[in-house]
Scaffold this motif. Structure first.
Motif, PDB file in Angstrom:
ATOM      1  N   VAL A  51       0.692  -1.055   0.103  1.00 49.27           N
ATOM      2  CA  VAL A  51       0.040   0.056  -0.071  1.00 49.27           C
ATOM      3  C   VAL A  51       0.757   1.285   0.033  1.00 49.27           C
ATOM      4  O   VAL A  51       0.276   2.380  -0.428  1.00 49.27           O
ATOM      5  N   TYR A  52       2.248   1.236   0.327  1.00 48.39           N
ATOM      6  CA  TYR A  52       2.929   2.388   0.437  1.00 48.39           C
ATOM      7  C   TYR A  52       3.485   2.965  -0.764  1.00 48.39           C
ATOM      8  O   TYR A  52       3.597   3.904  -1.052  1.00 48.39           O
ATOM      9  N   GLY A  53       4.365   1.743  -1.372  1.00 50.23           N
ATOM     10  CA  GLY A  53       5.277   2.118  -2.460  1.00 50.23           C
ATOM     11  C   GLY A  53       6.228   2.941  -2.323  1.00 50.23           C
ATOM     12  O   GLY A  53       6.825   3.046  -0.988  1.00 50.23           O
ATOM     13  N   PRO A  54       6.389   4.257  -3.075  1.00 50.15           N
ATOM     14  CA  PRO A  54       7.501   5.045  -2.654  1.00 50.15           C
ATOM     15  C   PRO A  54       7.082   6.209  -1.713  1.00 50.15           C
ATOM     16  O   PRO A  54       7.935   7.085  -1.498  1.00 50.15           O
ATOM     17  N   THR A  55       5.737   6.223  -1.418  1.00 53.38           N
ATOM     18  CA  THR A  55       5.169   7.315  -0.518  1.00 53.38           C
ATOM     19  C   THR A  55       5.966   7.244   0.718  1.00 53.38           C
ATOM     20  O   THR A  55       6.041   8.705   1.352  1.00 53.38           O
ATOM     21  N   ILE A  56       6.458   6.349   1.325  1.00 50.97           N
ATOM     22  CA  ILE A  56       7.373   6.550   2.585  1.00 50.97           C
ATOM     23  C   ILE A  56       8.645   6.407   2.352  1.00 50.97           C
ATOM     24  O   ILE A  56       9.414   6.453   3.480  1.00 50.97           O
ATOM     25  N   THR A  57       9.245   6.547   1.176  1.00 56.78           N
ATOM     26  CA  THR A  57      10.680   6.606   1.045  1.00 56.78           C
ATOM     27  C   THR A  57      11.041   8.017   0.366  1.00 56.78           C
ATOM     28  O   THR A  57      12.151   8.604   0.225  1.00 56.78           O
ATOM     29  N   GLU A  58      10.044   8.528  -0.415  1.00 55.42           N
ATOM     30  CA  GLU A  58      10.293   9.892  -1.172  1.00 55.42           C
ATOM     31  C   GLU A  58       9.589  11.054  -0.559  1.00 55.42           C
ATOM     32  O   GLU A  58       8.543  11.363  -0.396  1.00 55.42           O
ATOM     33  N   PRO A  59      10.643  11.740   0.197  1.00 55.27           N
ATOM     34  CA  PRO A  59      10.113  12.836   1.038  1.00 55.27           C
ATOM     35  C   PRO A  59       9.418  14.306   0.201  1.00 55.27           C
ATOM     36  O   PRO A  59       9.109  15.195   0.766  1.00 55.27           O
ATOM     37  N   ASP A  60       9.912  14.141  -1.147  1.00 50.69           N
ATOM     38  CA  ASP A  60       9.593  15.396  -1.818  1.00 50.69           C
ATOM     39  C   ASP A  60       8.076  15.485  -2.317  1.00 50.69           C
ATOM     40  O   ASP A  60       7.577  16.381  -2.801  1.00 50.69           O
ATOM     41  N   PHE A  61       7.444  14.331  -2.087  1.00 50.94           N
ATOM     42  CA  PHE A  61       6.040  14.321  -2.440  1.00 50.94           C
ATOM     43  C   PHE A  61       5.143  15.274  -1.638  1.00 50.94           C
ATOM     44  O   PHE A  61       5.536  15.395  -0.374  1.00 50.94           O
ATOM     45  N   GLN A  62       4.221  16.102  -2.230  1.00 52.41           N
ATOM     46  CA  GLN A  62       3.358  17.207  -1.367  1.00 52.41           C
ATOM     47  C   GLN A  62       1.910  16.584  -1.607  1.00 52.41           C
ATOM     48  O   GLN A  62       1.275  16.967  -0.566  1.00 52.41           O
ATOM     49  N   CYS A  63       1.469  15.781  -2.550  1.00 49.40           N
ATOM     50  CA  CYS A  63      -0.011  15.477  -2.401  1.00 49.40           C
ATOM     51  C   CYS A  63      -0.126  14.312  -2.950  1.00 49.40           C
ATOM     52  O   CYS A  63       0.650  13.851  -3.834  1.00 49.40           O
TER      53      CYS A  63
END
Length: 537
Positions: free
Chosen positions: A248-260
């Motif tokens: 469910v996470y994919g790169p969302t918990i490793t890439e700090p640059d995501f904003q939305c």
């Protein structure tokens, strides 16, 4: 009628929303395959108006119009691949850039408004402007739609909606199997609120294990290519980054640059889980944009009420998935090779097809016939494996023979080389009898159809299947086996994927009996149409 067209809509959005069904219905009479839509709402008009691309800010009303175009189109002109162009829908300074639409266009269509009427007076200039923005080598014509009798406007909305927040880096995820209207809306939302980069997580592996009829899901490479092509088509100014996700996470918990993150109604909980984990890791919480699910007006009682890939895959059952190539066989009787793994419901399918009028050749039963004393196979088996496999009654002791061949693959191959040709000779004899009796369709019921190479002896290969976990459960209950024993038997066979890769038609017996019956009736009806069409050629 042309294959692909470009529809330019110039009316104010509040007026346009009420006219979308009628507009798309009329356009569907002009275009047969792909429709690109360019929104260029103009509030005022004068005689000097000339069409030039201009930025359209991202507002709630714009989002509603884009969604309505897709969702209404899925109902009134479902044959069209609709794509709303988004490069100019931005809150940033617009950098005018030319692009070539992936599927091209040969017709420019205008809605009927004061602006479009004025533009249509100078078609040469209009087409020059359009072709300078949306490159094409095709000869392009221009058409203006008839005036609507009673233009309607949407209530409770305004063209002066506040501009929405957009973000440099946006992320979203899904299976994206057989790109449908729900996927298009999700990806379009991401493209509208992303200023620079859109990361798309495409699920694979265990994430897809429980998907309904997941065996028919497109390969990852196909799904990825479809997503990338769609985004490059509707918004070439953005950088798409398609990544494979296994949780469910994919790169969302490793890439700090995501904003939305863009979510659907059913994945909001996943968004909350992601933000909780990001906070634990010292990352910023992601802004969330949630879109509604799209209702499927054509769903059946056994399908989901929303537009979904699962429903689309279920609708493939019983249909022709691969073209028929064995045209060198006699046209009558028409031969169907039916295969399937243990506990896949193959016997049940055979009974249903027999009830619809097919003759059935049971190759498993013929296998027993091939072992009988006096047959060519009997003598060859005895000569190859010795007198020890013959019982006191003169019959081949299948248990003793099994103990030999199932412990040595090379010996099993030897046995198959002896038995399989003899089974096919018996099968051909039965097919001949069915032909004499007037049967137009004969089913060759054979678990080893592919392994024995008998697929070359039939016009079409049909395969039954159920998910592996269901096959294991059925095998344990039917044969009183442990889970380990059931799994071992399944491991010794071809996988569902290996069988389905060769299948022209697939059938799944996972659900209630009436659903299996409907699949068989559907497959039979489509088969009759193919046979009748072939007879006329």
């Amino acid at each position: 009628m042309v294959a692909s067209g470009l529809l330019i809509l110039t009316q104010p959005l509040t007026v346009l929303r009420g006219q979308i069904p009628s507009l798309l219905q009329r356009v569907s009479q002009l275009v047969s395959d792909t429709l690109y839509v360019h929104l260029q709402p103009i509030k005022t008009t004068n005689s000097s108006t000339k069409f030039l691309i201009a930025p359209v800010p991202v507002t709630s009303e714009v989002r509603r119009v884009v969604r309505d175009i897709y969702s209404v189109g899925a109902t009134v002109c479902r044959q069209l691949d609709i794509r709303v162009l988004l490069s100019h829908i931005t809150n940033q300074d617009l950098k005018l850039a030319t692009c070539a639409l992936h599927k091209g266009y040969s017709l420019v269509i205008l809605d009927n408004s004061p602006t479009s009427t004025e533009l249509f007076k100078d078609r040469g200039f209009l087409l020059e402007q359009v072709k300078s923005l949306f490159l094409t080598e095709a000869d392009v014509d221009c058409h203006i739609l008839d005036q609507q009798t009673s233009p309607t406007s949407s209530s409770g909305t305004s063209d002066d909606d506040p501009v929405l927040t957009t973000y440099k880096n946006v992320v979203l995820g899904g299976t994206f199997d057989r790109l449908h209207v729900g996927h298009k809306i999700l990806l379009s939302e991401g493209c509208m609120i992303a200023n620079n980069k859109l990361t798309i997580g495409i699920s694979d592996g265990k994430m897809n294990d429980k998907k309904v009829v997941g065996e028919l899901m497109e390969p990852l490479a196909v799904r990825t290519a479809a997503v990338e092509e769609f985004i490059k088509d509707i918004k070439p100014t953005i950088v798409p980054d398609a990544v494979t996700i296994y949780d469910v996470y994919g790169p969302t918990i490793t890439e700090p640059d995501f904003q939305c993150i863009v979510l659907s109604d059913e994945t909001q909980k996943g968004g909350a889980i992601i933000n909780t984990e990001r906070e634990k890791r010292g990352m910023n919480k992601l802004g969330q944009v949630v879109i509604d699910l799209v209702a499927d007006d054509s769903h059946t009682p056994d399908e989901e009420e929303k537009v979904s890939s699962s429903s689309l895959r279920k609708r493939l059952l019983g249909t022709l998935l691969k073209p028929v190539v064995n045209s060198n066989l006699p046209k009558s009787p028409y031969r169907i090779g039916l295969t399937g793994g243990t506990a896949s419901g193959k016997s049940s399918i055979c009974r249903r097809l027999e009830g619809l009028g097919a003759g059935v050749v049971d190759c498993d039963k013929l296998g027993h016939e091939a072992y009988k004393p006096g047959t060519p196979a009997y003598d060859k088996i005895k000569q190859t494996f010795g007198d020890g496999i013959v019982g006191s009654d003169g019959e081949i002791n299948r248990k003793k023979l099994g103990g030999i061949v199932f412990s040595d693959r090379s010996k099993l191959d030897e046995l198959n080389k002896i038995v399989w040709p003899e089974i096919m000779k018996l099968a051909e004899a039965e097919i001949s009898e069915f032909e004499k009796s007037g049967k137009e369709v004969v089913i060759l019921d054979a678990a080893v159809l592919l392994e024995a190479g008998w697929d070359s002896r039939v016009h079409e290969v049909w395969s039954t299947f159920v998910p592996r976990i269901e096959a294991t459960k059925r095998l344990m209950e039917r044969n009183s086996l442990s889970e380990e024993e059931a799994v071992k038997r399944l491991d010794a066979q071809l996988t569902n994927q290996e069988r389905l890769a060769h299948a022209n038609v697939t059938l799944c017996t996972l659900w209630e009996y009436d659903q299996t019956q409907k699949q068989c009736e559907k497959a039979w009806k489509l088969l009759q149409e193919r046979i009748n069409k072939g007879a006329k050629l």
